[in-house]
Write a protein that holds these residues in place. Sequence first.
Motif, short mmCIF file in Angstrom:
data_model
loop_
_atom_site.label_atom_id
_atom_site.label_comp_id
_atom_site.label_asym_id
_atom_site.label_seq_id
_atom_site.Cartn_x
_atom_site.Cartn_y
_atom_site.Cartn_z
N ALA A 1 -16.60 -39.47 1.28
CA ALA A 1 -16.78 -38.02 1.36
C ALA A 1 -15.79 -37.31 0.45
O ALA A 1 -16.13 -36.34 -0.23
CB ALA A 1 -16.64 -37.53 2.80
N VAL A 2 -14.54 -37.79 0.43
CA VAL A 2 -13.54 -37.21 -0.47
C VAL A 2 -13.97 -37.40 -1.91
O VAL A 2 -13.89 -36.48 -2.73
CB VAL A 2 -12.14 -37.84 -0.22
N GLY A 3 -14.44 -38.61 -2.25
CA GLY A 3 -14.90 -38.88 -3.62
C GLY A 3 -16.06 -37.98 -4.02
O GLY A 3 -16.12 -37.48 -5.15
N LYS A 4 -16.99 -37.76 -3.10
CA LYS A 4 -18.14 -36.88 -3.38
C LYS A 4 -17.67 -35.45 -3.64
O LYS A 4 -18.10 -34.81 -4.61
CB LYS A 4 -19.10 -36.91 -2.20
N GLU A 5 -16.78 -34.96 -2.79
CA GLU A 5 -16.29 -33.59 -2.98
C GLU A 5 -15.47 -33.47 -4.26
O GLU A 5 -15.51 -32.44 -4.92
CB GLU A 5 -15.49 -33.13 -1.77
N TRP A 6 -14.74 -34.52 -4.63
CA TRP A 6 -14.00 -34.49 -5.90
C TRP A 6 -14.99 -34.41 -7.06
O TRP A 6 -14.76 -33.69 -8.03
CB TRP A 6 -13.08 -35.69 -6.06
N GLN B 1 -17.78 -20.98 -7.80
CA GLN B 1 -18.19 -22.36 -7.51
C GLN B 1 -16.98 -23.29 -7.47
O GLN B 1 -16.91 -24.18 -6.62
CB GLN B 1 -19.19 -22.86 -8.54
N ILE B 2 -16.03 -23.08 -8.37
CA ILE B 2 -14.81 -23.88 -8.40
C ILE B 2 -14.04 -23.68 -7.10
O ILE B 2 -13.57 -24.64 -6.48
CB ILE B 2 -13.96 -23.55 -9.63
N LEU B 3 -13.90 -22.43 -6.69
CA LEU B 3 -13.20 -22.13 -5.43
C LEU B 3 -13.88 -22.83 -4.25
O LEU B 3 -13.22 -23.45 -3.42
CB LEU B 3 -13.16 -20.61 -5.20
N THR B 4 -15.20 -22.75 -4.20
CA THR B 4 -15.94 -23.39 -3.12
C THR B 4 -15.76 -24.91 -3.16
O THR B 4 -15.52 -25.53 -2.12
CB THR B 4 -17.44 -23.03 -3.21
N ALA B 5 -15.85 -25.50 -4.35
CA ALA B 5 -15.70 -26.95 -4.48
C ALA B 5 -14.30 -27.39 -4.07
O ALA B 5 -14.14 -28.41 -3.38
CB ALA B 5 -16.01 -27.38 -5.91
N ARG B 6 -13.29 -26.63 -4.47
CA ARG B 6 -11.91 -26.98 -4.10
C ARG B 6 -11.71 -26.85 -2.59
O ARG B 6 -11.05 -27.68 -1.97
CB ARG B 6 -10.93 -26.10 -4.85
N THR B 7 -12.29 -25.83 -1.99
CA THR B 7 -12.18 -25.64 -0.54
C THR B 7 -12.84 -26.80 0.20
O THR B 7 -12.27 -27.35 1.15
CB THR B 7 -12.83 -24.30 -0.13
N ARG B 8 -14.02 -27.19 -0.25
CA ARG B 8 -14.71 -28.30 0.41
C ARG B 8 -13.97 -29.62 0.19
O ARG B 8 -13.95 -30.48 1.08
CB ARG B 8 -16.15 -28.40 -0.10
N PHE B 9 -13.36 -29.78 -0.98
CA PHE B 9 -12.54 -30.97 -1.23
C PHE B 9 -11.38 -31.01 -0.22
O PHE B 9 -11.13 -32.04 0.40
CB PHE B 9 -12.01 -30.97 -2.66
#
Length: 197
Positions: free
Chosen positions: A34-39, A142-150
């Motif tokens: 899951a961490v790899g996917k979010e990264w 989108q970057i903010l969202t991706a970083r938050t989910r990571f």
Amino acid sequence: MRKFAPILIIVAILAVIGFWYVGIKNGAIRENQAVGKEWGNVETAYQRRNDLIGNLVKTVKGAADFEKGTLTAVIEARAKATQVTVDPTNVTPEQLAQFQQAQGGVSSALSRLLVTVERYPELKANANFLKLQDELASTENQILTARTRFNESVQSYNNYILKIPNNWFLGEYKEKPFFDAVAGAEKPVDVEFNFDK
């Protein structure tokens, strides 16, 4: 049958412990994936920004007397940012800090470019430039969202591998770092309106 009862009980207990151990290991694999996917999502968002920057630079180059130093800074920052890679399965705080620093350089150069554009009315009115500017703003979200989910997936992973009894069996799994705020982000922005100019 009675003489086999203790053996069956021991086998049953060992089977339960074995399944429990396998469940812990499989859970760690699931959390790590899951961490790899979010990264991957973080990298995809940054890649989208890099692609947009290329189009933005081409559009801005069309302005005849636009400052070449500003464009060069954006191009160089973008090149540096694409050279920094992070392996999400083995990420260290130092790697993440280096990645953030490179991406911060892109953000800074891009901000200077957009501020400089304010002096070029023909560029501000260019439909392609306006569209790219909107897409960049959307990409930053989108970057903010991706970083938050990571960060959320890192929290889940870290909680899973650090809690007892999981940590007794997951010694090979290391705690992963979070994305931190950019240095100085905690300070309030000094906004100054000077209408006398």
